[in-house]
Design an enzyme around this catalytic site. Structure first.
Site, PDB file in Angstrom:
ATOM      1  CE  LYS A 171     -46.653  20.477 -42.824  1.00  0.00           C
ATOM      2  NZ  LYS A 171     -47.480  21.247 -42.857  1.00  0.00           N
ATOM      3  CE  LYS A 187     -45.575  26.753 -47.438  1.00  0.00           C
ATOM      4  NZ  LYS A 187     -46.719  27.980 -48.028  1.00  0.00           N
ATOM      5  CE  LYS A 206     -44.969  18.457 -49.945  1.00  0.00           C
ATOM      6  NZ  LYS A 206     -46.192  19.068 -49.960  1.00  0.00           N
TER       7      LYS A 206
HETATM    8  P1  TYM Z   1     -49.513  24.918 -48.904  1.00  0.00           P
HETATM    9  O1  TYM Z   1     -49.502  26.333 -48.288  1.00  0.00           O
HETATM   10  O2  TYM Z   1     -48.680  23.774 -48.322  1.00  0.00           O
HETATM   11  O3  TYM Z   1     -49.348  24.594 -50.715  1.00  0.00           O
HETATM   12  C1  TYM Z   1     -49.924  25.760 -51.359  1.00  0.00           C
HETATM   13  C2  TYM Z   1     -50.420  25.276 -52.534  1.00  0.00           C
HETATM   14  O4  TYM Z   1     -49.039  25.029 -53.431  1.00  0.00           O
HETATM   15  C3  TYM Z   1     -48.966  23.591 -53.195  1.00  0.00           C
HETATM   16  N1  TYM Z   1     -47.634  23.969 -53.556  1.00  0.00           N
HETATM   17  C4  TYM Z   1     -46.823  22.916 -55.051  1.00  0.00           C
HETATM   18  N2  TYM Z   1     -47.367  22.299 -55.930  1.00  0.00           N
HETATM   19  C5  TYM Z   1     -46.544  22.045 -56.918  1.00  0.00           C
HETATM   20  N3  TYM Z   1     -45.148  21.167 -56.115  1.00  0.00           N
HETATM   21  C6  TYM Z   1     -44.854  21.963 -55.494  1.00  0.00           C
HETATM   22  N4  TYM Z   1     -43.656  21.394 -54.403  1.00  0.00           N
HETATM   23  C7  TYM Z   1     -45.802  22.267 -54.118  1.00  0.00           C
HETATM   24  N5  TYM Z   1     -45.492  22.440 -52.902  1.00  0.00           N
HETATM   25  C8  TYM Z   1     -47.015  23.396 -52.741  1.00  0.00           C
HETATM   26  C9  TYM Z   1     -50.352  23.293 -52.947  1.00  0.00           C
HETATM   27  O5  TYM Z   1     -50.357  22.245 -53.486  1.00  0.00           O
HETATM   28  C10 TYM Z   1     -51.336  24.309 -52.282  1.00  0.00           C
HETATM   29  O6  TYM Z   1     -52.154  24.019 -53.749  1.00  0.00           O
HETATM   30  N6  TYM Z   1     -53.583  22.610 -47.088  1.00  0.00           N
HETATM   31  C11 TYM Z   1     -53.453  23.390 -48.870  1.00  0.00           C
HETATM   32  C12 TYM Z   1     -53.792  25.403 -47.684  1.00  0.00           C
HETATM   33  C13 TYM Z   1     -55.141  25.426 -47.994  1.00  0.00           C
HETATM   34  C14 TYM Z   1     -56.385  24.784 -48.969  1.00  0.00           C
HETATM   35  C15 TYM Z   1     -57.257  24.938 -48.090  1.00  0.00           C
HETATM   36  C16 TYM Z   1     -55.692  24.613 -50.696  1.00  0.00           C
HETATM   37  C17 TYM Z   1     -56.179  25.321 -46.913  1.00  0.00           C
HETATM   38  N7  TYM Z   1     -57.424  25.271 -46.939  1.00  0.00           N
HETATM   39  C18 TYM Z   1     -58.789  25.263 -49.523  1.00  0.00           C
HETATM   40  C19 TYM Z   1     -57.139  24.384 -50.708  1.00  0.00           C
HETATM   41  C20 TYM Z   1     -58.451  24.613 -50.539  1.00  0.00           C
HETATM   42  C21 TYM Z   1     -51.775  24.026 -48.169  1.00  0.00           C
HETATM   43  O7  TYM Z   1     -51.183  22.644 -49.079  1.00  0.00           O
HETATM   44  O8  TYM Z   1     -50.790  24.822 -48.458  1.00  0.00           O
END
Ligand code: TYM
Length: 323
Positions: free
Chosen positions: A110, A193, A190
């Protein structure tokens, strides 16, 4: 078992989020104590539009409901509505080695594309607070979050050793096939968004856009529809998505499409995705018109989640000598 997970309300929810995370949540809610949050405090570590933000939070909550999270089976709430997340993050920050944060690959990635603020650097500590506050045992996430959950484990162990057993040490749960859904335009990366629009399928996207994106998804040289992530990353990613949405194995699909062209495979896949997502879209429209109801669910969730959070914080403060 106690489960915790969350998604950032960035205005888009894509097939990777669904297949990597939410699809697992739907199954887990049947037999576990699930807590799912719209993690808005994490979202503001990257540039965002203040005017649209509260709408994005509500859209994400509506999406949770439309995709099948049942408020009678799990707690749904907005992270910033429970102050203990930020409070615990501060306390955990005091035992988190700087070197561990510097090693986080998501932070390094990032930092290449946005200005680095302290919040972005501390992102994994806030995530650890989210998880530990609820004495979580299992964290269902995509592969990209594994390192953050490992850091959470190590913080829990460190805290327990230093101050006495306080936290449950959580484990990540990563679905085998949905762990990493790849970009449609650059299938070695991957699906994300923050990438260009053509690289991901939004869960509530219009049918025609889905068709266009799948038809123009990058495929590989050769003609055979065969799973080989190294030599054929594009077609392998599409086969994986097909398999996850149809419950047919990749092997079966290779057989079904043995004599078919890339184009006819993609046409089939686009229709499969459109049909799969159709009921979700309908429900999302309904929930978006029931704002009061969605807010009420979030408020109920907040109340129940807060009582767990407060009890953990009491214990943490006592253990740390902050009485
Ligand atoms: P975020 O919003 O980036 O992603 C949310 C979830 O989607 C999964 N993900 C994917 N899985 C498979 N293939 C992909 N291309 C892909 N892109 C995203 C992410 O692994 C995630 O599970 N930091 C976390 C949010 C968070 C969180 C937490 C998660 C904040 N506090 C506590 C678990 C527990 C995140 O990446 O969000």
């Amino acid at each position: 078992m106690r489960i915790f997970s969350g998604i950032r309300p960035t205005g888009t929810i894509h097939l990777g989020n669904y297949l990597g995370a939410i699809k697992q949540w739907i199954d887990l809610q049947q037999d576990n104590e699930c807590v799912f949050s719209v993690v808005d405090l994490h979202a503001i570590t990257s540039p965002y539009d203040k005017k649209k933000f509260s709408d994005n939070v509500l859209q994400m909550a509506s999406a949770y409901l439309a995709l099948g999270l049942n408020p009678e089976k799990c707690l749904l709430f907005v992270q910033s509505h429970i102050k203990e997340h930020a409070e615990l993050a501060w306390l955990l920050g005091t035992i988190c080695p700087l070197g561990d944060l510097k090693r986080m690959t998501q932070f390094k990635e990032k930092s290449k594309t946005q200005d680095v603020n302290a919040g972005l650097f501390n992102y994994p500590v806030l995530m650890a607070a989210d998880i530990l506050l609820y004495q979580t045992e299992i964290v269902p996430v995509g592969q990209d979050q594994k390192q953050h959950v490992e850091l959470t484990r190590s913080l829990a162990q460190k805290f327990n050793k230093k101050f006495g057993k306080t936290f449950q040490v959580p484990s990540p749960q990563i679905s085998k096939e949905g762990a990493k859904i790849m970009s449609l335009t650059e299938p070695k990366k991957k699906m994300s968004k923050s990438d260009k629009d053509k690289s991901y399928i939004e869960i509530f996207e219009e049918d025609e856009k889905i068709r266009k994106k799948i038809m123009s998804a990058k495929t590989d040289t050769g003609k055979k529809i065969k799973y080989d992530p190294i030599k054929k990353p594009g077609i392998s990613n599409l086969l994986n998505i097909y398999s996850l949405l149809s419950s047919k194995s990749v092997k079966e699909l290779e057989g079904v499409f043995a004599d078919k062209s890339y184009q006819s495979f993609k046409k089939d896949l686009a229709e499969l995705i459109i049909n799969y997502l159709e009921p979700f879209k309908r429900k999302q429209k309904e929930y978006l018109q029931r704002e009061v109801y969605v807010k009420e669910i979030l408020d109920q969730g907040r109340k129940r989640a807060q009582s767990i959070a407060l009890s953990t914080m009491d214990e943490v403060k006592k253990k740390m000598g902050l009485e």
